[in-house]
Design a protein around this motif. Structure first.
Motif, PDB file in Angstrom:
ATOM      1  N   PHE A 151       0.849  -1.195   0.000  1.00 43.62           N
ATOM      2  CA  PHE A 151       0.000   0.000   0.000  1.00 43.62           C
ATOM      3  C   PHE A 151       0.879   1.237   0.000  1.00 43.62           C
ATOM      4  N   LEU A 152       0.642   2.123  -0.954  1.00 41.99           N
ATOM      5  CA  LEU A 152       1.346   3.405  -1.016  1.00 41.99           C
ATOM      6  C   LEU A 152       0.356   4.489  -0.618  1.00 41.99           C
ATOM      7  N   GLY A 153       0.594   5.119   0.527  1.00 39.34           N
ATOM      8  CA  GLY A 153      -0.386   6.030   1.106  1.00 39.34           C
ATOM      9  C   GLY A 153      -0.421   7.423   0.514  1.00 39.34           C
ATOM     10  N   ASP A 154       0.595   7.803  -0.252  1.00 43.65           N
ATOM     11  CA  ASP A 154       0.638   9.143  -0.836  1.00 43.65           C
ATOM     12  C   ASP A 154       0.853   9.055  -2.339  1.00 43.65           C
ATOM     13  N   TRP A 155       0.172   9.903  -3.072  1.00 44.76           N
ATOM     14  CA  TRP A 155       0.264   9.913  -4.532  1.00 44.76           C
ATOM     15  C   TRP A 155       1.449  10.765  -4.974  1.00 44.76           C
TER      16      TRP A 155
END
Length: 259
Positions: A151-155
């Motif tokens: 999961f990558l929480g920031d774009w």
């Protein structure tokens, strides 16, 4: 007299042996497999204009095959795939690559085990991405993603430059899938069939998670059982046979255009 209960490993080994015998892999060119993969993604409603991407590592070092930019998944034919180098120069075929496939290069560099990448902005996975929610493995059909979906929480922004590739590849780590917050998802498979299989099940898992949350918090599957199911459902014979079934279904979408 009842026969003694046999250990589960007996049935696992027997099933694996039978599947290897009765579910042989099919012979297709890379481009044919990629065309089927695109049609499967379209069939499962994973298109979002031209935002989706598919690539397969080329035998030529530092190069990969991808769908030429300007086409949707639903209209892909084997003739529509091009081979490009690290600077996205076209080496084989005609047309240009989607500029956003640049981040695929970083995944291939970091992961020698990865030979195919799929990225889409599919409706249900994108809904999780919009809500910045990681996947919760709460049902058997979700287990191919158990401990395998990062999961990558920031774009980091539109992935057309190198920095986005660094960020996404590092966040993916050793997983085969990742949900990208505010964005979509990515699957990274040992084969194009595996990447497609994971894509379909990730979108299905996201849909299931969102629907189930209406009834309250989700209860994750027991870790040991989820790990067992993960390994079983990712057996190549199961992955390839499922892909072949989906490929047969795609003939109902539209006939291939003539090259």
């Amino acid at each position: 007299m009842n026969a003694p209960l046999r250990d589960k490993s007996y049935f696992d080994q027997r099933a694996s042996s039978d599947m290897a015998k009765h579910l042989p892999s099919q012979s297709r060119t890379t481009q044919e497999t990629m065309a089927y993969a695109c049609r499967i993604l379209a069939m499962t409603e994973q298109e979002a204009g031209l935002a989706g991407q598919i690539s397969v590592r080329s035998e030529r070092p530092g190069a990969y095959w991808t769908l030429r930019f300007g086409l949707g998944f639903d209209e892909a034919t084997p003739a529509d795939f091009i081979e490009v180098d690290r600077d996205l120069n076209t080496l084989s075929g005609g047309g240009m690559a989607n500029p956003a496939t640049r981040f695929h290069l970083w995944v291939y560099d970091a992961r020698p085990d990865v030979n195919a990448i799929i990225h889409t902005h599919s409706p249900w996975a994108s809904a999780l991405a919009a809500a910045r929610q990681p996947l919760v493995i709460a049902q058997m059909d979700m287990t191919p993603l158990h401990n395998d979906c990062a999961f990558l929480g920031d774009w980091p922004g539109v992935p057309i430059a190198d920095q986005e590739g660094v960020i996404i590849s590092e966040a993916l780590g050793d997983k085969r899938a990742i949900i990208l917050a505010h964005h979509g998802y990515l699957t990274a498979g040992r084969t194009c069939e595996e990447a497609t299989y994971l894509s379909v099940y990730l979108e299905r898992a996201a849909r299931m998670q969102i629907r189930a949350q209406a009834f309250g918090p989700l209860t994750p599957v027991d870790d040991d059982l989820a790990r067992e199911a993960h390994d079983y459902l990712l057996k190549p014979s199961i992955v390839n046979s499922t892909f072949a079934y989906w490929a047969r279904q795609t003939h109902g979408i539209a006939p291939y255009r003539k090259p």
